[in-house]
Design an enzyme around this catalytic site. Structure first.
Site, PDB file in Angstrom:
ATOM      1  N   MET A  26       0.841  -1.195   0.000  1.00 16.77           N
ATOM      2  CA  MET A  26       0.000   0.000   0.000  1.00 16.77           C
ATOM      3  C   MET A  26       0.880   1.250   0.000  1.00 16.77           C
ATOM      4  SD  MET A  26      -3.413  -0.902   2.074  1.00 16.77           S
ATOM      5  CE  MET A  26      -2.781  -0.617   3.699  1.00 16.77           C
ATOM      6  N   LEU A  86       6.642   3.138   1.522  1.00 18.56           N
ATOM      7  CA  LEU A  86       7.564   2.005   1.614  1.00 18.56           C
ATOM      8  C   LEU A  86       8.688   2.243   2.624  1.00 18.56           C
ATOM      9  CD1 LEU A  86       7.900   1.050  -2.177  1.00 18.56           C
ATOM     10  CD2 LEU A  86       6.251   0.227  -0.476  1.00 18.56           C
ATOM     11  N   HIS A 116       9.183  -3.448   3.497  1.00 17.99           N
ATOM     12  CA  HIS A 116       8.710  -3.700   2.120  1.00 17.99           C
ATOM     13  C   HIS A 116       9.894  -4.067   1.219  1.00 17.99           C
ATOM     14  CE1 HIS A 116       5.541  -0.664   3.457  1.00 17.99           C
ATOM     15  NE2 HIS A 116       4.810  -1.687   3.103  1.00 17.99           N
ATOM     16  N   GLN A 156     -10.401  -2.703   2.424  1.00 21.95           N
ATOM     17  CA  GLN A 156      -9.880  -3.364   3.623  1.00 21.95           C
ATOM     18  C   GLN A 156      -9.878  -2.435   4.842  1.00 21.95           C
ATOM     19  OE1 GLN A 156      -6.016  -4.218   1.697  1.00 21.95           O
ATOM     20  NE2 GLN A 156      -5.067  -3.623   3.630  1.00 21.95           N
ATOM     21  N   ASP A 206       2.306  -9.172   8.929  1.00 23.15           N
ATOM     22  CA  ASP A 206       0.860  -9.391   8.904  1.00 23.15           C
ATOM     23  C   ASP A 206       0.617 -10.896   8.884  1.00 23.15           C
ATOM     24  OD1 ASP A 206      -0.404  -6.545   8.386  1.00 23.15           O
ATOM     25  OD2 ASP A 206       1.440  -6.682   7.232  1.00 23.15           O
ATOM     26  N   VAL A 245      10.901  -7.143   9.588  1.00 25.24           N
ATOM     27  CA  VAL A 245      12.061  -6.248   9.687  1.00 25.24           C
ATOM     28  C   VAL A 245      11.745  -5.225  10.788  1.00 25.24           C
ATOM     29  CG1 VAL A 245      13.496  -4.554   8.484  1.00 25.24           C
ATOM     30  CG2 VAL A 245      12.618  -6.561   7.259  1.00 25.24           C
ATOM     31  N   SER A 272       6.664  -0.172  10.138  1.00 28.55           N
ATOM     32  CA  SER A 272       5.282  -0.073   9.664  1.00 28.55           C
ATOM     33  C   SER A 272       5.070   1.307   9.074  1.00 28.55           C
ATOM     34  CB  SER A 272       4.331  -0.276  10.851  1.00 28.55           C
ATOM     35  OG  SER A 272       3.056   0.214  10.522  1.00 28.55           O
ATOM     36  N   SER A 273       4.259   1.360   8.025  1.00 30.04           N
ATOM     37  CA  SER A 273       3.950   2.669   7.428  1.00 30.04           C
ATOM     38  C   SER A 273       3.337   3.581   8.486  1.00 30.04           C
ATOM     39  CB  SER A 273       2.976   2.492   6.270  1.00 30.04           C
ATOM     40  OG  SER A 273       3.517   1.582   5.337  1.00 30.04           O
TER      41      SER A 273
HETATM   42  P1  AMP Z   1       1.418  -2.926   3.500  1.00 30.52           P
HETATM   43  O1  AMP Z   1       1.980  -1.913   2.571  1.00 30.52           O
HETATM   44  O2  AMP Z   1       1.395  -2.494   4.930  1.00 30.52           O
HETATM   45  O3  AMP Z   1       0.124  -3.517   3.024  1.00 30.52           O
HETATM   46  O4  AMP Z   1       2.446  -4.141   3.485  1.00 30.52           O
HETATM   47  C1  AMP Z   1       2.801  -4.784   2.296  1.00 30.52           C
HETATM   48  C2  AMP Z   1       3.558  -6.024   2.634  1.00 30.52           C
HETATM   49  O5  AMP Z   1       4.738  -5.678   3.365  1.00 30.52           O
HETATM   50  C3  AMP Z   1       2.764  -7.010   3.514  1.00 30.52           C
HETATM   51  O6  AMP Z   1       2.990  -8.334   3.040  1.00 30.52           O
HETATM   52  C4  AMP Z   1       3.361  -6.782   4.872  1.00 30.52           C
HETATM   53  O7  AMP Z   1       3.266  -7.904   5.720  1.00 30.52           O
HETATM   54  C5  AMP Z   1       4.804  -6.477   4.524  1.00 30.52           C
HETATM   55  N1  AMP Z   1       5.462  -5.742   5.621  1.00 30.52           N
HETATM   56  C6  AMP Z   1       5.042  -4.590   6.190  1.00 30.52           C
HETATM   57  N2  AMP Z   1       5.868  -4.250   7.202  1.00 30.52           N
HETATM   58  C7  AMP Z   1       6.819  -5.201   7.273  1.00 30.52           C
HETATM   59  C8  AMP Z   1       7.943  -5.422   8.122  1.00 30.52           C
HETATM   60  N3  AMP Z   1       8.267  -4.610   9.126  1.00 30.52           N
HETATM   61  N4  AMP Z   1       8.700  -6.526   7.903  1.00 30.52           N
HETATM   62  C9  AMP Z   1       8.383  -7.391   6.897  1.00 30.52           C
HETATM   63  N5  AMP Z   1       7.337  -7.238   6.069  1.00 30.52           N
HETATM   64  C10 AMP Z   1       6.562  -6.165   6.259  1.00 30.52           C
END
Ligand code: AMP
Length: 285
Positions: free
Chosen positions: A30, A33, A37, A61, A150, A176, A185-186
């Site tokens: 989403m 980044l 990501h 969602q 997630d 990570v 996290s974003s």
């Molecule tokens: P999102 O943009 O939050 O929907 O995340 C996209 C993908 O990145 C999802 O598969 C998340 O689980 C993964 N993701 C987000 N944060 C992390 C993190 N800290 N470590 C590993 N993967 C992540």
């Protein structure tokens, strides 16, 4: 890196790549980044011949009272980051492209979507599985990479592709974290330095749980209670859940054994955070 904004063009590119015998690896995101990501993208690059990343803030969602309208957007920076690591295609459709007027088809993994996150975010996983299915149909990936961050999402996507016989391999990569332990996290962008410090309590509680297990504690409820105590000592926190479950059906376990995951969701001030740790008991803790 080529930026693609339409479904038609993305589908054409993917079809040609498949015809040419290329293995497509795909990372849905989403945007906003961060290194989490990027770790997924690196993994995808290793596994496939052509790497496609999507950026789409998926409205279905988010619940009506959730943070869709203020979800962070850093598109130019995201594009730069993906170009730097040599992604082949960035797919960034607008909302109408994915959900045209009159859209009414949804995919639901029924039971797994109701528990843990699903209890507090009732429409969340229906939105996730719907958009991921649509993105899979558009991009036709051989491999799709998701983050353990997630955890429940990854379990649900694996179940979905098995149930509907979708020919894609789902790969899940580790969380990570910042040096402090805070899972990237974003949504961490919303925090100042002091809030970031308090936000580390999620990770600290997981580490405390891991230590209790290493020291021989086998009661899931005692572990949850002690995590809850630690979290309540940090100001501005509101716990939604702490769950200790198996990794496939997400059923709560009472006695610590085998393979399981401890996951939790906590509000810190106005921001909702999730974290988890997967443990296999024969692991050296
Ligand atoms: P999102 O943009 O939050 O929907 O995340 C996209 C993908 O990145 C999802 O598969 C998340 O689980 C993964 N993701 C987000 N944060 C992390 C993190 N800290 N470590 C590993 N993967 C992540």
């Amino acid at each position: 890196m080529k930026l693609i904004k339409t479904v038609n063009q993305m589908q054409k590119v993917a079809t040609l790549a498949k015809k040419a015998g290329h293995k497509i690896s795909f990372v849905p995101t989403m945007g906003a980044l961060h290194e989490g990501h990027i770790s997924l993208v690196r993994k995808a690059k290793k596994l496939g011949d052509i790497t496609i990343v999507s950026i789409f803030v998926n409205p279905t969602q988010f619940g009506p009272n959730e943070d869709l309208s203020k979800y962070p957007s850093t598109f130019d920076g995201d594009k730069r980051k993906l170009k730097e690591i040599d992604v082949d295609y960035l797919f960034a459709p607008n909302i109408d492209m994915i959900y045209p007027k009159g859209y009414e088809t949804y995919i639901t993994v029924e039971k797994l979507s109701l528990t843990l996150e699903g209890e507090f975010r009732p429409v969340h996983f229906r939105g996730v599985t719907t958009v991921v299915t649509k993105l899979f149909n558009i991009i036709q990936p051989d491999i799709a990479v998701f983050g353990q961050k997630d955890f429940q999402q990854a379990v649900i996507i694996k179940k979905m592709v098995a149930d509907i016989n979708y020919p894609v391999k789902i790969v899940v990569t580790p969380i990570v974290r910042e040096k402090s332990g805070l899972a990237m996290s974003s949504r961490n962008r919303y925090f100042n330095v002091e809030q970031r410090e308090r936000a580390c309590v999620l990770y600290k509680s997981l580490i405390q749980a891991k230590k209790m297990i290493a020291d021989g504690e086998r009661s899931a409820s005692k572990i949850r209670q002690s995590m809850q105590r630690l979290i309540s000592e940090t100001s501005g926190t509101k716990l939604e859940y702490i769950a200790i479950t198996d990794n496939i059906e997400l059923m709560p376990i009472r006695k610590i054994q085998g393979k399981f995951t401890i996951s939790l969701a906590v509000w810190l001030d106005e921001v909702r955070l999730i974290d988890n740790i997967s443990i296999t008991l024969k692991d050296k803790l």
